[in-house]
Write an enzyme that holds these catalytic residues in place. Structure first.
Site, PDB file in Angstrom:
ATOM      1  N   ARG A   1       0.021  -9.338  12.919  1.00 39.84           N
ATOM      2  CA  ARG A   1      -0.600  -8.311  12.069  1.00 39.84           C
ATOM      3  C   ARG A   1      -1.405  -8.956  10.939  1.00 39.84           C
ATOM      4  O   ARG A   1      -2.477  -8.455  10.566  1.00 39.84           O
ATOM      5  CB  ARG A   1       0.478  -7.370  11.523  1.00 39.84           C
ATOM      6  CG  ARG A   1       0.984  -6.417  12.606  1.00 39.84           C
ATOM      7  CD  ARG A   1       2.293  -5.757  12.256  1.00 39.84           C
ATOM      8  NE  ARG A   1       2.226  -5.000  11.039  1.00 39.84           N
ATOM      9  CZ  ARG A   1       3.276  -4.760  10.239  1.00 39.84           C
ATOM     10  NH1 ARG A   1       4.465  -5.238  10.542  1.00 39.84           N
ATOM     11  NH2 ARG A   1       3.129  -4.049   9.163  1.00 39.84           N
TER      12      ARG A   1
ATOM     13  N   ARG B   1      11.613  -5.323   4.378  1.00 40.32           N
ATOM     14  CA  ARG B   1      11.321  -3.888   4.254  1.00 40.32           C
ATOM     15  C   ARG B   1      12.283  -3.023   5.068  1.00 40.32           C
ATOM     16  O   ARG B   1      12.582  -3.325   6.217  1.00 40.32           O
ATOM     17  CB  ARG B   1       9.877  -3.644   4.733  1.00 40.32           C
ATOM     18  CG  ARG B   1       9.493  -2.190   4.774  1.00 40.32           C
ATOM     19  CD  ARG B   1       8.029  -1.992   4.663  1.00 40.32           C
ATOM     20  NE  ARG B   1       7.271  -2.577   5.760  1.00 40.32           N
ATOM     21  CZ  ARG B   1       5.947  -2.622   5.771  1.00 40.32           C
ATOM     22  NH1 ARG B   1       5.252  -2.147   4.760  1.00 40.32           N
ATOM     23  NH2 ARG B   1       5.319  -3.151   6.796  1.00 40.32           N
TER      24      ARG B   1
ATOM     25  N   ARG C   1      11.340  -1.390  10.651  1.00 37.04           N
ATOM     26  CA  ARG C   1      10.306  -1.054  11.634  1.00 37.04           C
ATOM     27  C   ARG C   1      10.278  -2.090  12.742  1.00 37.04           C
ATOM     28  O   ARG C   1      10.359  -3.282  12.471  1.00 37.04           O
ATOM     29  CB  ARG C   1       8.930  -1.044  10.944  1.00 37.04           C
ATOM     30  CG  ARG C   1       8.588   0.286  10.332  1.00 37.04           C
ATOM     31  CD  ARG C   1       7.367   0.223   9.476  1.00 37.04           C
ATOM     32  NE  ARG C   1       6.232  -0.460  10.083  1.00 37.04           N
ATOM     33  CZ  ARG C   1       5.040  -0.547   9.507  1.00 37.04           C
ATOM     34  NH1 ARG C   1       4.833   0.020   8.326  1.00 37.04           N
ATOM     35  NH2 ARG C   1       4.048  -1.181  10.085  1.00 37.04           N
TER      36      ARG C   1
ATOM     37  N   ARG D   1      -9.490   0.298   8.918  1.00 31.44           N
ATOM     38  CA  ARG D   1      -9.080  -1.075   9.186  1.00 31.44           C
ATOM     39  C   ARG D   1     -10.154  -1.855   9.940  1.00 31.44           C
ATOM     40  O   ARG D   1      -9.974  -3.055  10.171  1.00 31.44           O
ATOM     41  CB  ARG D   1      -7.806  -1.069  10.022  1.00 31.44           C
ATOM     42  CG  ARG D   1      -6.510  -1.173   9.205  1.00 31.44           C
ATOM     43  CD  ARG D   1      -5.389  -1.144  10.198  1.00 31.44           C
ATOM     44  NE  ARG D   1      -4.152  -1.729   9.834  1.00 31.44           N
ATOM     45  CZ  ARG D   1      -3.099  -1.065   9.354  1.00 31.44           C
ATOM     46  NH1 ARG D   1      -3.188   0.193   9.055  1.00 31.44           N
ATOM     47  NH2 ARG D   1      -1.962  -1.694   9.182  1.00 31.44           N
TER      48      ARG D   1
ATOM     49  N   LYS E   1       0.829  -1.217   0.000  1.00 26.03           N
ATOM     50  CA  LYS E   1       0.000   0.000   0.000  1.00 26.03           C
ATOM     51  C   LYS E   1       0.864   1.267   0.000  1.00 26.03           C
ATOM     52  O   LYS E   1       0.641   2.168  -0.804  1.00 26.03           O
ATOM     53  CB  LYS E   1      -0.934   0.012   1.228  1.00 26.03           C
ATOM     54  CG  LYS E   1      -1.890  -1.167   1.294  1.00 26.03           C
ATOM     55  CD  LYS E   1      -2.843  -1.071   2.488  1.00 26.03           C
ATOM     56  CE  LYS E   1      -2.178  -1.152   3.834  1.00 26.03           C
ATOM     57  NZ  LYS E   1      -1.549  -2.466   4.165  1.00 26.03           N
TER      58      LYS E   1
HETATM   59  P1  AMP Z   1       0.839   0.398   8.952  1.00 21.65           P
HETATM   60  O1  AMP Z   1       1.994   1.301   8.758  1.00 21.65           O
HETATM   61  O2  AMP Z   1      -0.375   0.812   8.164  1.00 21.65           O
HETATM   62  O3  AMP Z   1       1.187  -1.058   8.733  1.00 21.65           O
HETATM   63  O4  AMP Z   1       0.419   0.528  10.492  1.00 21.65           O
HETATM   64  C1  AMP Z   1       1.318   0.186  11.530  1.00 21.65           C
HETATM   65  C2  AMP Z   1       0.557  -0.009  12.829  1.00 21.65           C
HETATM   66  O5  AMP Z   1      -0.106   1.215  13.178  1.00 21.65           O
HETATM   67  C3  AMP Z   1      -0.555  -1.053  12.783  1.00 21.65           C
HETATM   68  O6  AMP Z   1      -0.066  -2.376  13.009  1.00 21.65           O
HETATM   69  C4  AMP Z   1      -1.462  -0.554  13.893  1.00 21.65           C
HETATM   70  O7  AMP Z   1      -0.921  -0.852  15.173  1.00 21.65           O
HETATM   71  C5  AMP Z   1      -1.397   0.955  13.723  1.00 21.65           C
HETATM   72  N1  AMP Z   1      -2.417   1.457  12.768  1.00 21.65           N
HETATM   73  C6  AMP Z   1      -2.202   2.093  11.577  1.00 21.65           C
HETATM   74  N2  AMP Z   1      -3.352   2.426  10.970  1.00 21.65           N
HETATM   75  C7  AMP Z   1      -4.344   1.995  11.808  1.00 21.65           C
HETATM   76  C8  AMP Z   1      -5.765   2.021  11.730  1.00 21.65           C
HETATM   77  N3  AMP Z   1      -6.415   2.553  10.690  1.00 21.65           N
HETATM   78  N4  AMP Z   1      -6.455   1.472  12.778  1.00 21.65           N
HETATM   79  C9  AMP Z   1      -5.822   0.943  13.836  1.00 21.65           C
HETATM   80  N5  AMP Z   1      -4.487   0.860  13.953  1.00 21.65           N
HETATM   81  C10 AMP Z   1      -3.739   1.394  12.957  1.00 21.65           C
END
Ligand code: AMP
Length: 214
Positions: free
Chosen positions: A172, A128, A161, A89, A14
């Site tokens: 996840r 990554r 990360r 999400r 994404k």
């Molecule tokens: P991402 O970078 O989108 O993979 O997000 C990293 C982490 O941030 C996720 O594993 C969640 O802990 C948190 N996170 C990001 N976006 C959301 C969302 N829309 N709802 C809930 N948690 C989020």
């Protein structure tokens, strides 16, 4: 305001596809993950609340997420085109987003589901690397920087990360199946879901997205 959503499991690409789209369009990239990481880094109240959820690979509570997204949308120009990455999400977030868009008299035009087989997801996440300074995304060995550990774009240091370790990644992916996959149905019923094969390069996926939007 017009919006599209990039939906997909962790590792579906994404963020990378969003970066590729930003270069070719006027879409504004709104990544809740990036916003949360920035908040954690600068130690804001939101960041302090979010940190433990993120480290465990769990979702941050909906009220926190919807708060930061609403704030971002209200600060944007009336005619902006927004691309959500990593949001919504949960079904609750999707409903609250519909409300926020209505309040702003905007439209949600497309939801792109980036589809990638699970073995490729795991391989993508574990390789990554991200720039500490500008957030650019790399991959060892698929998309390495010219100089190991250094960002091509800004010279910043690349890092992995903390939630990209194997144990957290599996959680996840489970969270995606349990909480986010329900959104596929939600948007399919609204007639705006578009499935895209995202197992190929980011540029090929970007072009498939652009072809749907034209
Ligand atoms: P991402 O970078 O989108 O993979 O997000 C990293 C982490 O941030 C996720 O594993 C969640 O802990 C948190 N996170 C990001 N976006 C959301 C969302 N829309 N709802 C809930 N948690 C989020």
């Amino acid at each position: 305001m017009e919006a599209i959503i990039l939906l997909g499991a962790p590792g579906a690409g994404k963020g990378t596809v969003a970066e590729a789209l930003v270069k070719k369009t006027d879409l504004q990239h709104v990544s809740t993950g990036d916003m949360l990481r920035a908040a954690v880094k600068s130690g804001t109240e939101v960041g302090n609340k979010a940190r433990s959820f993120m480290e465990a690979g769990e979702l941050v509570p909906d009220d926190i997420i919807v708060g930061i997204v609403r704030e971002r949308l209200e600060a944007g120009a009336d005619d902006e085109r927004v691309m959500f990455d990593g949001f919504p999400r949960t079904l609750e977030q999707a409903r609250l987003l519909d409300e926020a868009i209505q309040d702003l008299k905007g439209y949600l035009t497309h939801v792109f589901l980036l589809e990638v087989p699970k073995d490729i997801l795991v391989q993508r996440i574990s390789g990554r690397r991200i720039c500490r300074q500008c957030g650019a995304v790399y991959h060892v060995p698929n998309l390495p920087p010219v100089k190991e550990g250094i960002c091509d774009k800004c010279g910043g240091e690349l890092y992995q990360r903390p939630d990209d370790n194997e144990e957290t990644v599996l959680n996840r992916l489970k969270v995606f199946e349990e909480q986010t996959a329900a959104l596929i149905n939600y948007y399919e019923q609204q007639g705006i879901l578009v499935r895209v094969d995202a197992a190929r390069t980011a540029d090929a996926t970007r072009d498939a997205v652009l072809a749907e939007m034209s």
